[in-house]
Design an enzyme around this catalytic site. Structure first.
Site, PDB file in Angstrom:
ATOM      1  N   LYS A  32     -76.269 -51.619  38.085  1.00  0.00           N
ATOM      2  CA  LYS A  32     -75.812 -51.256  39.417  1.00  0.00           C
ATOM      3  C   LYS A  32     -76.011 -52.429  40.379  1.00  0.00           C
ATOM      4  CE  LYS A  32     -74.340 -47.303  38.252  1.00  0.00           C
ATOM      5  NZ  LYS A  32     -72.895 -47.052  38.251  1.00  0.00           N
ATOM      6  N   LYS A  57     -63.824 -40.294  34.344  1.00  0.00           N
ATOM      7  CA  LYS A  57     -64.765 -39.275  34.797  1.00  0.00           C
ATOM      8  C   LYS A  57     -64.052 -37.924  34.831  1.00  0.00           C
ATOM      9  CE  LYS A  57     -68.036 -42.019  37.507  1.00  0.00           C
ATOM     10  NZ  LYS A  57     -67.685 -43.405  37.170  1.00  0.00           N
TER      11      LYS A  57
END
Length: 367
Positions: free
Chosen positions: A165, A265
């Site tokens: 991240k 997703k």
């Protein structure tokens, strides 16, 4: 078979690590997840889960899931849940947009279809294409040395793919990427995921500074156009995520050579029906996928596992075991990580049984 009632549950999912950080200072400590139970006049029940990544990630939020279900439910009572195409058409007619709110209805209907026909969902989605699937581990945004240390720990658990991240200060992100790549094996994969967090000039700096590393660049900027600009400035393999929000954007991205990989997703695109459509388009055009969701617990992880298991290994870049990140178990029979991999059950439907002690009483009932 007819839908006789829809029950909605809310459950908090705390994190084992206490906090999950990503771009632009965003973080979540406890995830707010919604579980849907569809009851039928024949006694079968279908289940699904939707858990947005907070409210500052995608145009979705936890209360929005439950508000959307309140709008949708009156249009679904009495419908045949096994006619999943008609279920989706009814939802689209009743509520414009908000695919994440429709996703748990769609997924629960796939669970019901599997139970009604005695088949696991991965069979319904095309059949088992692999015995188990490779997982990636997301590394929450922290100081470079902390992230590198965590990668070493997760490597010991069998992970070989890591999603770092970034999307914060460009200078720190360059350090994060270099520090983490340095501790990995040459065969391990590293994805620098900015989660839309860089401006174009910051992204240009970062991809230039890491150009000699073996690393994937994921969703550097907020918009498709900005990210495509960065894609054209680097030879590094490129992943699109947040902006590929449905079949239309996927087709555009394929036509414009916008990416090498996408993150698919399930709730972002509206459930398993549209996820399967997009999965099959990707396979037809040679685009591998990370198959995942925004977040979730045991039931979300089961849905991911079924879609991933029905995807050929060469197109399944990785998948996500969200239930290993949290401290709360909400269903029995969910996939479990074994040496960096997981599989979907061969039981009918999603193969899970909700734990109602964890879920508590419904927060809403529709009949």
């Amino acid at each position: 078979m007819k839908i006789s009632a829809i029950n909605v549950y809310q459950v908090d999912l705390p994190l084992k690590e206490g906090r999950y950080n990503w771009s632009n200072g965003n973080f979540v400590e406890v995830f707010d997840s919604t579980v849907v139970e569809i009851l039928t006049d024949e006694g079968l029940k279908g289940y699904a889960e939707c858990c947005p990544l907070g409210s500052a990630y995608l145009p979705s939020f936890a209360l929005g899931v439950r508000a959307g279900l309140q709008e949708l439910a009156p249009h679904l009572i009495g419908q045949d849940p096994l006619n999943i195409g008609e279920i989706n058409r009814a939802m689209d007619a009743a509520l414009r947009g908000h695919p994440y709110a429709k996703a748990p209805i769609d997924i629960a209907c796939w669970d019901l279809l599997g139970k009604a026909t005695g088949q696991p969902v991965h069979t319904l989605l095309g059949g088992a294409a692999q015995d188990d699937v490779v997982l990636y581990r997301a590394i929450s945004q922290e100081d470079p040395e902390v992230m590198a240390c965590k990668i070493e720990g997760y490597s010991a658990e069998g992970y070989t793919k890591f999603q770092l991240k970034v999307g914060g200060d460009a200078n720190e992100d360059i350090e994060r990427i270099h520090a983490t790549r340095a501790v990995l094996k040459s065969s391990d994969l590293l994805v620098a995921d900015a989660n839309t967090g860089w401006t174009r000039h910051e992204a240009a700096r970062v991809v230039g500074a890491i150009s000699t590393l073996d690393v994937y660049v994921e969703q550097p900027c907020l918009t498709y156009e900005e990210s495509l600009s960065i894609r054209r400035r680097t030879a590094l393999p490129f992943v699109m995520d947040e902006v590929i929000d449905g079949p239309n954007m996927l087709v555009r991205g394929i036509a414009e050579d916008a990416m090498d990989v996408i993150n698919l997703k399930i709730s972002k695109v509206g459930g398993l029906s549209r996820a399967k459509l997009m999965r099959d388009l990707c396979i037809a055009h040679g685009i591998p996928m990370t198959i995942e969701d925004t977040w979730g617990g045991d039931i979300t992880t089961a849905a991911i596992a079924h879609l991933a298991r029905s995807t050929p290994a060469e197109f399944c870049f990785s998948a996500t075991d969200f239930n290993s990140y949290g401290t709360v178990k909400i269903a029995d029979g969910a996939p479990q990580r074994v040496n960096g991999r997981m599989t979907a059950a061969d039981r009918p439907g999603l193969g899970i049984t909700p734990d109602f002690n964890a879920l508590g009483d419904p927060v809403a009932r529709y009949s």
